[in-house]
Design a protein around this motif. Structure first.
Motif, PDB file in Angstrom:
ATOM      1  N   LYS A  92       9.896  10.300 -31.891  1.00  0.00           N
ATOM      2  CA  LYS A  92       9.754   8.579 -32.136  1.00  0.00           C
ATOM      3  C   LYS A  92      11.274   8.061 -33.295  1.00  0.00           C
ATOM      4  CE  LYS A  92       5.739   7.898 -31.328  1.00  0.00           C
ATOM      5  NZ  LYS A  92       4.606   7.830 -31.869  1.00  0.00           N
ATOM      6  N   THR A  93      11.631   6.641 -32.270  1.00  0.00           N
ATOM      7  CA  THR A  93      12.804   5.970 -33.242  1.00  0.00           C
ATOM      8  C   THR A  93      12.231   4.865 -33.336  1.00  0.00           C
ATOM      9  OG1 THR A  93      13.115   5.085 -30.755  1.00  0.00           O
ATOM     10  CG2 THR A  93      14.399   7.487 -31.332  1.00  0.00           C
ATOM     11  N   GLY A  94      10.966   4.562 -33.217  1.00  0.00           N
ATOM     12  CA  GLY A  94      10.172   3.638 -34.195  1.00  0.00           C
ATOM     13  C   GLY A  94       9.886   3.030 -33.340  1.00  0.00           C
ATOM     14  N   GLY A  95       8.516   2.431 -33.554  1.00  0.00           N
ATOM     15  CA  GLY A  95       7.123   1.373 -32.784  1.00  0.00           C
ATOM     16  C   GLY A  95       6.534   1.713 -32.076  1.00  0.00           C
ATOM     17  N   GLU A  96       5.073   2.108 -31.498  1.00  0.00           N
ATOM     18  CA  GLU A  96       4.125   2.329 -32.472  1.00  0.00           C
ATOM     19  C   GLU A  96       3.697   2.678 -30.696  1.00  0.00           C
ATOM     20  OE1 GLU A  96       1.814   3.013 -34.765  1.00  0.00           O
ATOM     21  OE2 GLU A  96       2.822   1.546 -35.685  1.00  0.00           O
ATOM     22  N   GLY A  97       2.763   4.472 -30.667  1.00  0.00           N
ATOM     23  CA  GLY A  97       2.581   4.638 -29.249  1.00  0.00           C
ATOM     24  C   GLY A  97       3.773   4.821 -28.300  1.00  0.00           C
TER      25      GLY A  97
ATOM     26  N   SER B 175      -0.930  17.606 -24.232  1.00  0.00           N
ATOM     27  CA  SER B 175      -0.519  16.336 -23.766  1.00  0.00           C
ATOM     28  C   SER B 175      -0.217  14.784 -24.287  1.00  0.00           C
ATOM     29  CB  SER B 175      -1.533  16.761 -23.007  1.00  0.00           C
ATOM     30  OG  SER B 175      -2.361  17.322 -22.543  1.00  0.00           O
ATOM     31  N   ASP B 176      -0.268  14.672 -25.434  1.00  0.00           N
ATOM     32  CA  ASP B 176      -0.176  13.539 -25.933  1.00  0.00           C
ATOM     33  C   ASP B 176       1.168  12.881 -26.109  1.00  0.00           C
ATOM     34  OD1 ASP B 176      -0.685  11.308 -26.991  1.00  0.00           O
ATOM     35  OD2 ASP B 176      -2.458  11.054 -28.433  1.00  0.00           O
ATOM     36  N   LEU B 177       1.941  12.574 -25.012  1.00  0.00           N
ATOM     37  CA  LEU B 177       3.346  13.063 -25.721  1.00  0.00           C
ATOM     38  C   LEU B 177       3.547  11.370 -26.367  1.00  0.00           C
ATOM     39  CD1 LEU B 177       4.658  14.003 -22.887  1.00  0.00           C
ATOM     40  CD2 LEU B 177       4.934  15.227 -24.609  1.00  0.00           C
ATOM     41  N   LYS B 178       2.320  10.510 -26.589  1.00  0.00           N
ATOM     42  CA  LYS B 178       2.986   9.491 -27.258  1.00  0.00           C
ATOM     43  C   LYS B 178       2.481   9.599 -29.155  1.00  0.00           C
ATOM     44  CE  LYS B 178      -0.007   6.731 -25.235  1.00  0.00           C
ATOM     45  NZ  LYS B 178      -0.447   8.062 -24.293  1.00  0.00           N
ATOM     46  N   ALA B 179       2.058  10.592 -29.358  1.00  0.00           N
ATOM     47  CA  ALA B 179       1.378  11.148 -30.687  1.00  0.00           C
ATOM     48  C   ALA B 179       2.722  11.599 -31.489  1.00  0.00           C
ATOM     49  CB  ALA B 179       0.049  11.229 -30.444  1.00  0.00           C
ATOM     50  N   VAL B 180       4.074  12.550 -30.474  1.00  0.00           N
ATOM     51  CA  VAL B 180       4.294  13.383 -30.902  1.00  0.00           C
ATOM     52  C   VAL B 180       5.083  12.355 -32.376  1.00  0.00           C
ATOM     53  CG1 VAL B 180       5.605  13.708 -29.118  1.00  0.00           C
ATOM     54  CG2 VAL B 180       7.078  11.834 -30.034  1.00  0.00           C
ATOM     55  N   LYS B 181       5.793  13.724 -33.792  1.00  0.00           N
ATOM     56  CA  LYS B 181       5.729  13.175 -34.703  1.00  0.00           C
ATOM     57  C   LYS B 181       7.747  13.550 -35.588  1.00  0.00           C
ATOM     58  CE  LYS B 181       1.208  13.311 -35.720  1.00  0.00           C
ATOM     59  NZ  LYS B 181       0.697  11.558 -36.199  1.00  0.00           N
ATOM     60  N   THR B 182       8.102  14.271 -34.245  1.00  0.00           N
ATOM     61  CA  THR B 182       9.590  14.243 -34.578  1.00  0.00           C
ATOM     62  C   THR B 182       9.989  12.788 -34.780  1.00  0.00           C
ATOM     63  OG1 THR B 182       9.370  16.614 -33.761  1.00  0.00           O
ATOM     64  CG2 THR B 182      11.733  15.306 -33.784  1.00  0.00           C
ATOM     65  N   LYS B 183      10.825  13.036 -35.661  1.00  0.00           N
ATOM     66  CA  LYS B 183      11.534  11.747 -35.758  1.00  0.00           C
ATOM     67  C   LYS B 183      12.761  11.405 -35.286  1.00  0.00           C
ATOM     68  CE  LYS B 183       7.382   9.219 -38.565  1.00  0.00           C
ATOM     69  NZ  LYS B 183       7.401   8.589 -40.046  1.00  0.00           N
ATOM     70  N   ALA B 184      13.562  10.684 -35.202  1.00  0.00           N
ATOM     71  CA  ALA B 184      15.620  10.127 -35.099  1.00  0.00           C
ATOM     72  C   ALA B 184      15.666   8.687 -36.139  1.00  0.00           C
ATOM     73  CB  ALA B 184      15.312  10.326 -33.946  1.00  0.00           C
TER      74      ALA B 184
ATOM     75  N   ASN C 255      24.182   9.899 -28.088  1.00  0.00           N
ATOM     76  CA  ASN C 255      23.253  10.826 -27.205  1.00  0.00           C
ATOM     77  C   ASN C 255      22.140  10.559 -26.871  1.00  0.00           C
ATOM     78  OD1 ASN C 255      25.496  12.262 -28.084  1.00  0.00           O
ATOM     79  ND2 ASN C 255      23.967  13.616 -28.701  1.00  0.00           N
ATOM     80  N   LEU C 256      21.320   9.212 -27.346  1.00  0.00           N
ATOM     81  CA  LEU C 256      20.237   8.227 -26.770  1.00  0.00           C
ATOM     82  C   LEU C 256      20.411   8.266 -25.329  1.00  0.00           C
ATOM     83  CD1 LEU C 256      17.745   7.241 -28.285  1.00  0.00           C
ATOM     84  CD2 LEU C 256      18.655   5.048 -27.627  1.00  0.00           C
ATOM     85  N   ILE C 257      19.782   8.526 -24.392  1.00  0.00           N
ATOM     86  CA  ILE C 257      19.835   9.039 -23.530  1.00  0.00           C
ATOM     87  C   ILE C 257      18.605   7.549 -22.709  1.00  0.00           C
ATOM     88  CG2 ILE C 257      19.054  10.552 -20.763  1.00  0.00           C
ATOM     89  CD1 ILE C 257      18.499  12.891 -22.812  1.00  0.00           C
ATOM     90  N   GLY C 258      19.541   7.084 -21.478  1.00  0.00           N
ATOM     91  CA  GLY C 258      19.138   5.612 -20.892  1.00  0.00           C
ATOM     92  C   GLY C 258      19.412   4.711 -22.300  1.00  0.00           C
ATOM     93  N   GLY C 259      20.561   5.199 -23.064  1.00  0.00           N
ATOM     94  CA  GLY C 259      21.082   3.986 -23.908  1.00  0.00           C
ATOM     95  C   GLY C 259      20.547   2.678 -25.282  1.00  0.00           C
ATOM     96  N   GLU C 260      18.934   3.237 -24.586  1.00  0.00           N
ATOM     97  CA  GLU C 260      18.284   1.696 -25.779  1.00  0.00           C
ATOM     98  C   GLU C 260      16.773   2.994 -25.985  1.00  0.00           C
ATOM     99  OE1 GLU C 260      17.230  -1.985 -24.091  1.00  0.00           O
ATOM    100  OE2 GLU C 260      19.195  -2.210 -23.527  1.00  0.00           O
ATOM    101  N   PRO C 261      16.661   2.648 -27.461  1.00  0.00           N
ATOM    102  CA  PRO C 261      15.629   3.273 -27.559  1.00  0.00           C
ATOM    103  C   PRO C 261      13.728   2.549 -27.072  1.00  0.00           C
ATOM    104  CG  PRO C 261      16.264   2.127 -29.480  1.00  0.00           C
ATOM    105  CD  PRO C 261      16.917   1.852 -28.659  1.00  0.00           C
ATOM    106  N   GLY C 262      13.080   3.287 -27.210  1.00  0.00           N
ATOM    107  CA  GLY C 262      12.254   3.390 -26.627  1.00  0.00           C
ATOM    108  C   GLY C 262      12.044   3.557 -25.024  1.00  0.00           C
ATOM    109  N   ARG C 263      12.792   3.791 -24.350  1.00  0.00           N
ATOM    110  CA  ARG C 263      12.889   4.302 -23.399  1.00  0.00           C
ATOM    111  C   ARG C 263      11.758   5.691 -22.229  1.00  0.00           C
ATOM    112  NH1 ARG C 263      18.086   1.730 -19.901  1.00  0.00           N
ATOM    113  NH2 ARG C 263      17.871  -0.892 -21.123  1.00  0.00           N
ATOM    114  N   GLY C 264      11.659   6.525 -23.856  1.00  0.00           N
ATOM    115  CA  GLY C 264      11.949   8.006 -23.309  1.00  0.00           C
ATOM    116  C   GLY C 264       9.554   7.933 -22.574  1.00  0.00           C
ATOM    117  N   PHE C 265       8.981   7.336 -22.801  1.00  0.00           N
ATOM    118  CA  PHE C 265       7.729   7.630 -22.534  1.00  0.00           C
ATOM    119  C   PHE C 265       8.190   7.191 -20.605  1.00  0.00           C
ATOM    120  CE2 PHE C 265       3.387   7.165 -21.433  1.00  0.00           C
ATOM    121  CZ  PHE C 265       2.769   8.209 -21.975  1.00  0.00           C
ATOM    122  N   GLN C 266       8.601   6.295 -21.296  1.00  0.00           N
ATOM    123  CA  GLN C 266       8.330   6.106 -19.119  1.00  0.00           C
ATOM    124  C   GLN C 266       9.825   7.041 -18.609  1.00  0.00           C
ATOM    125  OE1 GLN C 266       6.843   3.555 -17.505  1.00  0.00           O
ATOM    126  NE2 GLN C 266       7.686   3.706 -15.661  1.00  0.00           N
TER     127      GLN C 266
END
Length: 379
Positions: free
Chosen positions: A172-177, A133-142, A224-235
């Motif tokens: 994860k594409t960079g950045g914390e949490g 459930s804690d999706l902020k903690a995924v380890k898979t990296k891009a 193929n990044l959905i949303g065009g910019e990294p870091g938008r996935g959690f929202q």
């Protein structure tokens, strides 16, 4: 649906009838075969695409039929009432809706028609061996490598994991949490560094292929990044999870109705002490209680559908719908199984399969404990 909601139309009634005919003809006769194989054949997916089911709520310009949340609701209610769990349309549509909502014009044009036709089967890869459930903690990296992203990591319990050839990957594409989480559209065909693990053996939902996925430097275009910019996935995940949870709640009500129908029919036929067991007050009263709870749940869920259509379904309300309906599903299916006695424990009886298939409803889509946590924050 058994009692028509205020948003019901003649078109939805025609859709309901056609869906029932389709699944009774194209799915149910082959269900035992697919349960033994632990996967639904791709040919069925293609037939579902031809019937418009895979694009039921996708715009016509992308190969869909232009339906709405109401069409989705009819679909998932029918699947529940027929006891169908092997057809992973829920995650297929979830993947499609991420693309529809956040994808670029090019992504929509390239991906959605293939998802609507059945050429592609969709999945979403969230869960990892150490992260649920804690999706902020995924380890898979891009990691960016020129014009590409290199995916590294593993996923587990992925519905449609064996059949899927388009996967929305949470990485994860960079950045914390939360700020480091992104969604990546991943067509699997011919991609090196990607492999599927076991088709996992489950308690229930035997025809639903559920797999481990491994990314060992799998290369995918950065576009193929959905949303065009990294870091938008959690929202993006937080905004779309209510859709998934509402579909689970709709299906739960369908399953409840099916269980009660099975128990009602059996208790009218089964004799004990010279009369049908449905004539005993304990059985009759329990059926009455369950029918009441089913009606309450259906009215609540249909109101949630109306709120979703109006853009007013909030997180606490859909969390209430998900946890309460799935909790009641497991409770009511278990009580119905009890009415079958020893026969209810035999897998040749639909109530036994329904019991096994129901248990995971309290786990996936966010555990019911997480649902209560989300509700409690609003109080």
């Amino acid at each position: 649906m058994t009692d028509r909601p205020i948003w019901w139309t003649e078109e939805l009634g025609i859709l309901e009838d056609s869906l029932i005919r389709f699944f009774e003809t194209e799915y149910l006769p082959f269900e035992a075969e697919w349960e033994a194989a632990h996967a639904v054949q791709r040919a069925f997916w293609e037939k579902a695409g031809e019937a418009g089911i895979l694009g039921i709520s996708l715009p016509e310009e992308f190969g869909g039929v232009g339906g709405s949340i109401h069409h989705d609701a009819v679909l998932f209610d029918v699947l529940g009432r027929l006891g169908i769990t092997g057809f992973g349309i829920h995650v297929h549509l979830i993947a499609a809706h991420y693309v529809l909502t956040y994808g670029s014009a090019a992504q929509k044009a390239a991906w959605l028609p293939k998802l609507a036709s059945g050429e592609w089967i969709g999945a979403i890869a969230m869960t990892e061996p150490g992260t649920g459930s804690d999706l902020k903690a995924v380890k898979t990296k891009a990691v960016r490598d020129g014009d590409d992203l290199l995916l590294s990591g593993s996923k587990i319990f992925i519905s449609n994991g064996i059949n899927a050839n388009f996967i929305v990957v949470v990485a994860k594409t960079g950045g914390e949490g939360a700020k480091g989480v992104s969604l990546i559209g991943f067509p699997t065909d011919g991609v090196g560094g990607f492999r599927r693990g076991r088709n996992l053996e489950k308690i229930g939902q035997k025809a639903q292929d559920t797999a481990e996925l491994f990314f060992d430097g799998a290369r995918v275009p950065a576009e193929n990044l959905i949303g065009g910019e990294p870091g938008r996935g959690f929202q993006q995940l937080m905004e779309q999870l209510p859709y998934e949870r509402l579909m689970l709640a709709i299906g739960a009500i369908g399953f409840i109705d099916r269980a009660i129908d099975l128990a009602r029919t059996y208790t009218k036929e089964r004799q004990a002490f010279g009369q049908p067991i449905g004539k005993f007050q304990n059985t009759a009263f329990r059926l009455a209680e369950m029918a009441t709870e089913a009606r309450i749940g259906r009215v609540f869920v249909e109101d949630c559908v109306a709120k979703f259509a109006a853009g007013r379904l909030d997180v606490p309300t859909v969390s209430m719908a998900k946890w309460w309906t799935t909790e009641k599903q497991c409770e009511i299916v278990d009580a119905c199984l009890q009415m079958f006695g020893g026969y209810g424990y035999m897998l040749e009886y639909p109530i036994a399969r329904l019991w096994a298939d129901s248990r995971v409803q309290k786990i996936y889509g966010g555990t019911n404990e997480i649902m209560k946590e989300l509700i409690s924050r609003s109080l």
